[in-house]
Design an enzyme around this catalytic site. Structure first.
Site, mmCIF file in Angstrom:
data_model
loop_
_atom_site.group_PDB
_atom_site.id
_atom_site.type_symbol
_atom_site.label_atom_id
_atom_site.label_comp_id
_atom_site.label_asym_id
_atom_site.label_seq_id
_atom_site.Cartn_x
_atom_site.Cartn_y
_atom_site.Cartn_z
ATOM 1 N NE ARG A 2 -3.631 -2.222 -0.276
ATOM 2 C CZ ARG A 2 -4.321 -2.455 -1.380
ATOM 3 N NH1 ARG A 2 -4.312 -1.562 -2.351
ATOM 4 N NH2 ARG A 2 -4.994 -3.574 -1.536
ATOM 5 C CG HIS A 28 4.445 -6.069 -8.084
ATOM 6 N ND1 HIS A 28 3.737 -4.883 -8.025
ATOM 7 C CD2 HIS A 28 3.723 -6.907 -8.875
ATOM 8 C CE1 HIS A 28 2.642 -5.004 -8.764
ATOM 9 N NE2 HIS A 28 2.612 -6.218 -9.298
ATOM 10 C CE1 TYR A 67 -0.622 -5.492 -6.647
ATOM 11 C CE2 TYR A 67 -1.285 -5.783 -4.354
ATOM 12 C CZ TYR A 67 -0.851 -6.316 -5.552
ATOM 13 O OH TYR A 67 -0.644 -7.665 -5.665
ATOM 14 C CG HIS A 122 -0.480 -2.941 -11.438
ATOM 15 N ND1 HIS A 122 -1.487 -3.275 -10.557
ATOM 16 C CD2 HIS A 122 0.237 -4.078 -11.611
ATOM 17 C CE1 HIS A 122 -1.378 -4.539 -10.204
ATOM 18 N NE2 HIS A 122 -0.325 -5.051 -10.838
ATOM 19 C CD GLU A 174 1.018 -7.101 -13.348
ATOM 20 O OE1 GLU A 174 0.115 -7.900 -13.025
ATOM 21 O OE2 GLU A 174 1.808 -6.607 -12.516
ATOM 22 C CG ASP A 228 -1.425 -11.317 -14.191
ATOM 23 O OD1 ASP A 228 -2.374 -12.096 -14.399
ATOM 24 O OD2 ASP A 228 -1.024 -11.034 -13.048
ATOM 25 C CG HIS A 244 -3.823 -8.847 -14.903
ATOM 26 N ND1 HIS A 244 -2.800 -8.031 -14.442
ATOM 27 C CD2 HIS A 244 -4.497 -9.241 -13.790
ATOM 28 C CE1 HIS A 244 -2.867 -7.949 -13.116
ATOM 29 N NE2 HIS A 244 -3.876 -8.680 -12.712
ATOM 30 C CG HIS A 300 2.776 -11.594 -12.727
ATOM 31 N ND1 HIS A 300 2.299 -10.318 -12.493
ATOM 32 C CD2 HIS A 300 4.045 -11.611 -12.245
ATOM 33 C CE1 HIS A 300 3.240 -9.597 -11.887
ATOM 34 N NE2 HIS A 300 4.312 -10.361 -11.741
ATOM 35 C CG ASP A 358 -6.757 -8.196 -11.202
ATOM 36 O OD1 ASP A 358 -6.442 -9.402 -11.159
ATOM 37 O OD2 ASP A 358 -5.978 -7.280 -10.897
ATOM 38 C CG HIS A 394 -4.572 -13.170 -9.499
ATOM 39 N ND1 HIS A 394 -3.239 -12.877 -9.273
ATOM 40 C CD2 HIS A 394 -4.999 -12.214 -10.375
ATOM 41 C CE1 HIS A 394 -2.897 -11.811 -9.967
ATOM 42 N NE2 HIS A 394 -3.936 -11.391 -10.629
ATOM 43 C CD GLU A 413 1.330 -11.425 -9.378
ATOM 44 O OE1 GLU A 413 1.974 -10.431 -9.047
ATOM 45 O OE2 GLU A 413 0.418 -11.390 -10.243
#
Length: 277
Positions: A37, A67, A70, A107, A142, A176, A179, A211, A224, A226, A256
């Site tokens: 975050r 990564h 987010y 992203h 991504e 991904d 995605h 991914h 989205d 997973h 992931e």
């Protein structure tokens, strides 16, 4: 050799991540550069990094994938959010040089009503400001699922960003599977067609990592979520085709899926069992 790993917690350091990866049969991994975050990152422990680099060299690790949080949205219409993204990415790229020659994935973000072209221009502009010729890290955009005003759900959008980035040798893509399925690319029934389209638009030489995730949602759902391997709309057979595909099999594959460590270990062993050396 199958280059396979999963997302690991960086809270206990790089040496610990390396040992954990080995314990579950992995030879690469992904980690958040800081809290997912956002926020302040832990200081780099150079002894810990060196211990990891020795483990990685001894065990022939594939390239790692870092990564970004987010919360990074470099094309937000809010100036404070854009400045936050700039601060995070700038700091992360400096920190990545302690782990040279690896990947930094993020992203592309959401343009939030400003328009796709504006979002693309803003993302590329930020990267041009922050990337340097001397960095060893390759920055990965991504592929996204197409929720709301996300940028990057179509190959053409990623291509447009790459076209505006000045340091072409420092930019690439992480695909991904969840995605691209949710974005409408039929990797289950037409993987070759999807790869041909990617190659024609972007170039497969720009695809640096994958991914590997199943998807809770069907093709072109533009969501989205997973799923564990074999428990979604992509399915294990299609996943195995991806890891064995001659145009993809050399890449690092990062799980992931919604798993704890034990679940990741089982999926890694499952993929190894289905990998054709």
């Amino acid at each position: 050799m199958l280059n396979i790993g999963c997302h690991l917690s960086a809270s206990k350091g790089f040496k610990n991540m390396g040992l954990t990866a080995l314990s579950i049969g992995a030879n690469t991994f992904q980690f958040f550069t800081r809290n997912p975050r956002g926020g302040r990152a832990k200081a780099i422990d150079e002894k810990d990094v060196q211990a990891f680099l020795e483990i990685a060299e001894k065990n022939k690790f594939a390239k790692l994938v870092a990564h970004a949080p987010y919360t990074v949205n470099p094309c937000s219409k809010d100036s404070k959010t854009r400045e936050f993204a700039r601060m995070i990415i700038e700091d992360d790229l400096k920190r990545m040089e302690f782990l040279p020659n690896n990947f930094y994935n993020f992203h592309p973000g959401s343009h939030v009503g400003q328009g796709l072209d504006s979002g693309i221009e803003t993302i590329a502009g930020l990267l041009n400001d922050l990337m340097t010729p001397n960095q060893s890290t390759i920055v990965l955009l991504e592929t996204m699922s197409g929720k709301g005003s996300e940028v990057g759900s179509r190959f053409e959008e990623l291509k447009a960003i790459i076209d505006q980035v000045q340091l072409k040798d420092k930019i690439g893509v992480c695909m991904d599977t969840c995605h691209v399925n949710d974005a409408g690319y039929d990797i289950v029934h037409d993987l070759d067609g999807v790869l041909d389209e990617f190659d024609q638009i972007i170039g497969l030489d720009k695809l640096y990592a994958m991914h590997i995730n199943d998807s809770v949602n069907p093709l072109a759902a533009h969501k989205d979520r997973h799923a564990k391997l074999g428990e979604g709309h992509i399915g294990l057979e299609a996943i195995c085709e991806i890891i064995n595909h001659p145009r993809l099999r050399h890449l690092p594959f990062i799980l992931e899926t919604p798993n704890e460590l034990e679940g990741y270990e089982k999926e890694i062993q499952l993929l190894k069992k289905n990998y054709k050396d």
